[in-house]
Design an enzyme around this catalytic site. Structure first.
Site, PDB file in Angstrom:
ATOM      1  CG  HIS A  22       5.292  -0.964   9.926  1.00 15.14           C
ATOM      2  ND1 HIS A  22       4.158  -0.976  10.702  1.00 15.14           N
ATOM      3  CD2 HIS A  22       4.870  -1.347   8.685  1.00 15.14           C
ATOM      4  CE1 HIS A  22       3.130  -1.346   9.961  1.00 15.14           C
ATOM      5  NE2 HIS A  22       3.530  -1.587   8.741  1.00 15.14           N
ATOM      6  CG  ASP A  53       2.386   1.936   7.625  1.00 19.50           C
ATOM      7  OD1 ASP A  53       1.911   2.996   7.192  1.00 19.50           O
ATOM      8  OD2 ASP A  53       1.958   0.813   7.302  1.00 19.50           O
ATOM      9  CG  ASP A  67      -0.345  -0.235   2.536  1.00 25.14           C
ATOM     10  OD1 ASP A  67       0.627  -1.009   2.620  1.00 25.14           O
ATOM     11  OD2 ASP A  67      -0.818   0.364   3.520  1.00 25.14           O
TER      12      ASP A  67
END
Lengths: 303, 303
Positions: free
Chosen positions: A142, A212, A66
């Site tokens: 992350h 993220d 993404d």
């Protein structure tokens, strides 16, 4: 000087409600950088009237789809649309392998240089410093290696104070020296102080991008005092355990970070597909940090 | 039985005017196949109300990005959305490598089986035959290895002719045998011919998909007599030289092929970004083959 960011997408792992994956265009004095490049970014660029071939730099935070799956399509379209200028891509080393493999199978030999620079998630690194801005990467935490980025304008020279200088007999050829802080001495020996002939430039602004990350203080020193902080806020705080399990942050935590690192404005994004209505995320963040905005597609934020 | 194709995208190399890259959903008796998967296909599926996890088969024609760059994102979203069912992917062998490399770097272990079958562009191959349809791949002639696909319904059994059989004393348990063509003999020895007790099923329909190809007769035998032919028509015929250089076909040539191979209906697509208005492509094709339609996003064509 223009220094602003336009959101092209800000949904997390699965796209929904027409919301796209993470991608942003940073315009610094008309030099365009793309920050992350989720699937469909080339169409989002068109939708919001950016010419893809004006993008000079691309910064990819990590290799979850993404955040980068739109890149190979964009690179190909730049090629097909006759790009000649170098494209600078910053991202994890695996990204180069992914790009090369796909260009190999499509038998594409790019007509422009793709200059790849592998980022490292083991500490902060200055990635570039051109005449407009400096970019630094730093590790965020992350599930896979991931970097945040800080974009900082270059300190501008002061401007000549026309009101004052027009009454004086100073040759125009000296103005560039005066802007650099060099005093002017006239033929009679009289000294005009550069500081009195100029107006200081505004302090350079800075933008931090944290795509993220789990809630952790480890990267806070890198984003201290930035003017605008984009921070992921995947979940509402009622899902704080889920956020930790998936290495994400809640809206409340994003606000707490914005306070802790003393930013001027907070932009939250990377919204979970579970939230059709984003207002509760905004409301939650505002309980701790009033100057919060949602990273909504198509919106431009001045830094 | 339902047998229809919905267009999700039909623009060629660079997307423009909001038109997406090649992708189609084939619905054969409620079994969904995805044919090509350009960037943004997962969003297009949502837009046209297809649940991605209902897709059972994926067929990729070749490894130019406009035909497959949406696949890794789709595969990832299926994983994140809890897919359990096997997904069957047919495409050039390099596609497996591309998928695996990206799953490797995102550290994704799919929760479902992705069953990959490498297509070959050196001759026709039957790829599958299930209870609903058969699929055959065949080589078409593009700049890199590329296959077309023919999807053919299975021949259905005849239906029982209720009007005739209701007046007769034939046990209902024999109906399945009668449908299979076995005559019924009653206790007195009287023979009822299966052919007189049934209504023949419709002839099986077929759909051919020719994504990217230069004009050549080499693959015509494979698409002979199909009911619906999707054929690329990247350019108007005034650009026939450009079409040949880039291994593409013109609208006029697509119509000529439709005539030559005797199809019922022609669907043209893979439109060059140079054509904002597609009507001239349709008009040109219709001069030779009246039953032509444009492959417009969101439209469904019964086969």
């Amino acid at each position: 000087m223009r220094f602003e960011v336009t959101i092209l997408g800000s949904n997390s792992a699965t796209p929904l409600y027409g919301r796209h994956h993470t991608a942003q265009v940073l315009n610094c004095n008309d030099v365009l950088s793309l920050i992350d490049c989720g699937e469909g970014t080339q169409l989002q660029l068109q939708r919001y009237n950016f010419k893809a071939n004006r993008i000079k730099y691309v910064f990819i935070s990590h290799l979850h789809g993404d955040h980068y799956l739109g890149l190979v399509g964009l690179i190909s379209s730049m090629h097909l649309n006759g790009r000649k200028e170098d494209l600078y891509v910053f991202g994890p080393s695996g990204l180069k392998e992914i790009i090369d493999l796909q260009l190999h199978y499509s038998e594409t030999q790019l007509r422009y240089n793709l200059v790849f620079h592998a980022t490292k998630a083991d500490g902060a690194r200055q990635l570039l410093a051109d005449s407009n801005f400096e970019v630094t990467s730093f590790p965020i935490s992350h599930r896979i290696p991931c970097t945040g980025y800080v974009f900082k304008e270059k300190q501008r020279l002061p401007r000549i104070n026309k009101e004052i200088i027009e009454g004086l007999d100073i040759p125009i050829g000296y103005y560039p020296l005066i802007k650099k802080g060099i005093d002017y001495t006239d033929p009679s020996g009289k000294i005009y102080k550069a500081s009195e002939l100029t107006i200081p430039a505004a302090l350079p602004k800075s933008y931090a991008f944290c795509s993220d990350t789990i809630y952790t203080e480890s990267y806070w020193p890198y984003i201290k005092d930035v003017d605008l902080l984009y921070h992921e806020a995947t979940f509402l705080h009622e899902m704080v355990d889920r956020a930790a399990e998936t290495f994400h942050t809640t809206a409340l935590q994003a606000a707490e970070i914005a306070n802790a690192v003393n930013v001027n404005k907070l932009l939250i994004g990377h919204f979970s597909a579970r939230y059709k209505d984003l207002q509760p995320l905004l409301d939650e963040s505002k309980t701790l940090f009033a100057n919060t905005a949602l990273a909504i597609e198509g919106q431009t934020f001045e830094i």
